[in-house]
Design an enzyme around this catalytic site. Structure first.
Site, PDB file in Angstrom:
ATOM      1  N   LYS A   1       4.283   0.827   9.420  1.00  0.00           N
ATOM      2  CA  LYS A   1       4.401   2.136   8.760  1.00  0.00           C
ATOM      3  C   LYS A   1       3.785   3.228   9.610  1.00  0.00           C
ATOM      4  CE  LYS A   1       2.875   0.246   4.920  1.00  0.00           C
ATOM      5  NZ  LYS A   1       2.439  -0.026   3.536  1.00  0.00           N
TER       6      LYS A   1
ATOM      7  N   ARG B   1       4.827 -12.689   9.868  1.00  0.00           N
ATOM      8  CA  ARG B   1       5.518 -11.416   9.671  1.00  0.00           C
ATOM      9  C   ARG B   1       6.899 -11.479  10.290  1.00  0.00           C
ATOM     10  NH1 ARG B   1       1.712  -7.280   8.832  1.00  0.00           N
ATOM     11  NH2 ARG B   1       3.208  -5.643   9.223  1.00  0.00           N
TER      12      ARG B   1
ATOM     13  N   GLU C   1       0.870  -1.175   0.000  1.00  0.00           N
ATOM     14  CA  GLU C   1       0.000   0.000   0.000  1.00  0.00           C
ATOM     15  C   GLU C   1       0.910   1.229   0.000  1.00  0.00           C
ATOM     16  OE1 GLU C   1      -2.825   0.318   3.232  1.00  0.00           O
ATOM     17  OE2 GLU C   1      -3.491   2.281   2.510  1.00  0.00           O
TER      18      GLU C   1
HETATM   19  P1  ATP Z   1       2.503  -2.083   7.890  1.00  0.00           P
HETATM   20  O1  ATP Z   1       1.785  -2.752   9.008  1.00  0.00           O
HETATM   21  O2  ATP Z   1       3.920  -1.812   8.161  1.00  0.00           O
HETATM   22  O3  ATP Z   1       1.796  -0.891   7.368  1.00  0.00           O
HETATM   23  P2  ATP Z   1       1.342  -3.566   5.830  1.00  0.00           P
HETATM   24  O4  ATP Z   1       1.169  -5.026   5.881  1.00  0.00           O
HETATM   25  O5  ATP Z   1       0.136  -2.734   6.029  1.00  0.00           O
HETATM   26  O6  ATP Z   1       2.521  -3.164   6.765  1.00  0.00           O
HETATM   27  P3  ATP Z   1       1.562  -3.402   3.023  1.00  0.00           P
HETATM   28  O7  ATP Z   1       2.093  -2.294   2.210  1.00  0.00           O
HETATM   29  O8  ATP Z   1       0.124  -3.682   2.968  1.00  0.00           O
HETATM   30  O9  ATP Z   1       2.017  -3.118   4.494  1.00  0.00           O
HETATM   31  O10 ATP Z   1       2.400  -4.728   2.769  1.00  0.00           O
HETATM   32  C1  ATP Z   1       2.826  -5.201   1.532  1.00  0.00           C
HETATM   33  C2  ATP Z   1       3.199  -6.644   1.672  1.00  0.00           C
HETATM   34  O11 ATP Z   1       4.261  -6.784   2.598  1.00  0.00           O
HETATM   35  C3  ATP Z   1       2.043  -7.455   2.216  1.00  0.00           C
HETATM   36  O12 ATP Z   1       1.961  -8.650   1.472  1.00  0.00           O
HETATM   37  C4  ATP Z   1       2.420  -7.696   3.646  1.00  0.00           C
HETATM   38  O13 ATP Z   1       1.851  -8.877   4.103  1.00  0.00           O
HETATM   39  C5  ATP Z   1       3.932  -7.730   3.587  1.00  0.00           C
HETATM   40  N1  ATP Z   1       4.514  -7.338   4.872  1.00  0.00           N
HETATM   41  C6  ATP Z   1       4.289  -6.206   5.556  1.00  0.00           C
HETATM   42  N2  ATP Z   1       4.930  -6.204   6.734  1.00  0.00           N
HETATM   43  C7  ATP Z   1       5.600  -7.377   6.803  1.00  0.00           C
HETATM   44  C8  ATP Z   1       6.457  -7.988   7.772  1.00  0.00           C
HETATM   45  N3  ATP Z   1       6.760  -7.380   8.922  1.00  0.00           N
HETATM   46  N4  ATP Z   1       6.971  -9.202   7.498  1.00  0.00           N
HETATM   47  C9  ATP Z   1       6.687  -9.815   6.342  1.00  0.00           C
HETATM   48  N5  ATP Z   1       5.890  -9.309   5.393  1.00  0.00           N
HETATM   49  C10 ATP Z   1       5.342  -8.105   5.608  1.00  0.00           C
HETATM   50 MG    MG Z   2      -1.553  -3.085   4.617  1.00  0.00          MG
END
Ligand code: ATP
Ligand code: MG
Length: 557
Positions: free
Chosen positions: A274, A264, A40
């Site tokens: 983020k 994760r 995102e």
């Molecule tokens: P955040 O909680 O930091 O905002 P998010 O999951 O909302 O992270 P996205 O941009 O939606 O962030 O994530 C893009 C991809 O990265 C998704 O497939 C997500 O599952 C993966 N991802 C995000 N954080 C992690 C993590 N800590 N470990 C492994 N994969 C991750």
């Molecule tokens: Mg997300």
């Protein structure tokens, strides 16, 4: 970075996702593997994302498939083009190349048509409840939800209301489109989830075309379906969403990709969210998203971490279904290991103490040979100037040394790296008793570090010629970015996470290096030239120390 090079790193053992991929290829379920990385664009990528990137792009590479980059941009109030650009830069820096680039917003028209289709099939309805009412009526793990009074609206009425939602006839948040599934489902995600919300926000790509936006759950699976994703890899928090993911694909009668969840990545001493990272940026606690202390990809790049080290780290930690917290020391181990192999060695004095060589011929400069990298003889040697005024590290002198102190002390002799033996003859102090200078003699016979009479010195210390030194600022990161507040138990910003030294002295070879240049300051650690450097005053960040705490831990176990 050539693809083949990246591929060669990926020869470790098979995790459960790669096993699934191999089974699907063997059974003929899929002939071509298609993955995607779906960030995102609401912030910068962090090391957790690197794990997902290495997994999605890595699997595509290893099995001759393709990986798309898809921006999951269904939340217009938080998304920005700045993040879109930064995310692409970070993925490329990590050494990966996407096949096609998409935005979820590319599919808004198709998603709208699919919503209409579900309404026509009696599987979606417009609901007049507020967000608060919806969550109150949803029930919980012990109680079933209560059906919305609008649940049994006619198809005609739903079509009319949904069209008018789209046309902007209703205020923000006043209505939603919901899937008609099961308010008593044990899985709360299946209790008539919201598909569309009314939101007047300018979208970074579609502008003001839409005032209704699809929810993540009504978007993600269909995007995967359109792109013919074979393995839709996501993190564990989406496990409970999988039935809904499948429900939408099945009820729309479209290709249903297989969603696979993994744990994760969490790292000690930092945070992978983020939202929380944005807080640190907005509060001014750090120098921005790319502060070298941040776990963002741009932060660790600025700090001097290498893509090779990050990929190796991601490969080492593997993929599992169980949440865990990985020790930051493991990441540092891989950074140290890679930099040890490639980084040139130079000399830098961080906390200088002046040394005058009293028997040095005034004005004479001697150029000494120094090996650039003992791990890479092909990197050759350079010449470093030696003169009658030098700087050494304050820590390398003690007026009253304890027994095992093998560095410089009154009347003691020490080897200067690549140079001569020197002996401390006199300690000069200011009016307050602070040591401001050492007067030493050197032994001209010891050039290059050996005494012809076989005399041994136990210590070798680094130094820089005063007249030739480059003044520099060096930023150290002695403690983690976050520490646990003892009272609240919450992770708090740690102001001791950075220490700035402004009086550092570097050997002259470092006068004109570019930001991003990585090297080892002998005996101190690995350092990387920062973008805050100005001509004549470089700034360096501590990348990682030389001490290998991780290897020690491993030996203990
Ligand atoms: P955040 O909680 O930091 O905002 P998010 O999951 O909302 O992270 P996205 O941009 O939606 O962030 O994530 C893009 C991809 O990265 C998704 O497939 C997500 O599952 C993966 N991802 C995000 N954080 C992690 C993590 N800590 N470990 C492994 N994969 C991750
Ligand atoms: Mg997300």
């Amino acid at each position: 970075m050539a693809d083949a090079e990246v591929r060669n790193e990926n020869t470790g053992s098979k995790d459960f996702i790669r096993k699934i991929v191999e089974e699907d290829l063997a059974s003929g379920k899929h002939t071509d593997i298609q993955t995607r990385f779906p960030p995102e664009p609401n912030g910068y990528l962090h090391i957790g994302h690197a794990k997902s990137i290495c997994l999605n792009f890595g699997i595509a590479q290893e099995y001759g498939g393709k990986c798309n980059l898809r921006f999951d941009d269904t939340n217009p109030s938080k998304e920005e083009d700045e993040y879109v650009e930064a995310i692409q830069e970070d993925i490329e820096w990590l050494g990966f190349h996407w096949d096609k680039k998409f935005f979820a917003s590319d599919y808004f028209d198709q998603l709208y048509e699919w919503a209409v289709q579900l309404i026509k099939d009696g599987k979606a309805y417009v609901c007049d409840q507020t967000g608060e009412e919806i969550s109150q009526m949803r029930g919980d793990l012990t109680r079933p939800g209560v059906e919305s009074p609008d649940r049994n609206r006619s198809v005609e009425e739903n079509l009319d209301l949904f069209t008018r939602m789209k046309n902007g006839e209703f205020p923000d948040g006043s209505r939603t489109l919901r899937a008609k599934i099961d308010m008593a489902s044990p899985n709360i995600n299946m209790r008539d989830p919201v598909m569309y919300r009314i939101l007047r926000a300018t979208h970074h790509r579609t502008g003001d075309k839409w005032c209704i936006y699809p929810m993540y759950d009504f978007t993600h699976g269909q995007c995967d379906s359109i792109e013919k994703i074979t393995h839709s890899i996501c993190t564990l928090e989406f496990e409970n969403h999988r039935p809904l993911y499948n429900w939408f694909c099945q009820n729309l009668g479209i290709y249903n990709p297989r969603q696979i969840e993994f744990a994760r990545l969490n790292l000690t001493g930092t945070v992978m969210s983020k939202r929380l990272l944005l807080k640190l940026v907005n509060s001014g606690s750090v120098r921005g998203w790319d502060d070298p202390r941040m776990p963002t990809i741009c932060g660790i790049r600025r700090r001097g971490y290498t893509p090779e080290a990050i990929r190796k780290f991601c490969r080492t930690i593997g993929v599992s279904k169980v949440d865990s917290c990985v020790d930051m020391a493991l990441l540092e181990f891989h950074v140290r290991e890679h930099l040890n192999a490639v980084a040139p060695r130079v000399m830098a004095v961080l906390r200088p103490l002046k040394v005058t060589i009293t028997n040095w011929e005034p004005g004479k400069v001697d150029y000494l040979d120094a090996v650039n990298n003992p791990e890479r003889p092909e990197d050759g040697t350079r010449q470093i100037p030696f003169s009658g005024e030098l700087f050494i590290e304050r820590d390398d002198f003690m007026e009253e040394p304890p027994k095992k102190f093998f560095r410089l002390a009154p009347g003691k002799e020490v080897r200067l790296r690549w140079g001569y033996f020197i002996k401390c003859e006199e300690v000069v102090k200011d009016a307050n008793g602070n040591i401001i200078e050492l007067k030493c003699t050197y032994d001209p016979e010891t050039r290059g570090g050996q005494a012809p009479d076989g005399r041994k010195v136990k210590g070798t210390i680094h130094w820089v010629s005063a007249a030739h030194a480059v003044n520099a600022e060096v930023r150290l990161f002695p403690e983690p970015l976050l520490v646990k507040d003892e009272e609240t138990g919450m992770a708090d910003f740690n102001p001791r996470s950075e220490e700035v030294l402004t009086e550092c002295k570097l050997e002259p070879a470092l006068a004109n290096v570019e930001p991003g240049y990585r090297c080892q300051f002998e005996r101190l650690g690995y350092f990387c030239c920062d973008k805050d450097s100005i001509p004549g005053k470089p700034v360096f960040n501590s990348t990682v120390t030389l001490k290998d705490t991780w290897a020690k831990e491993q030996k203990k176990n």
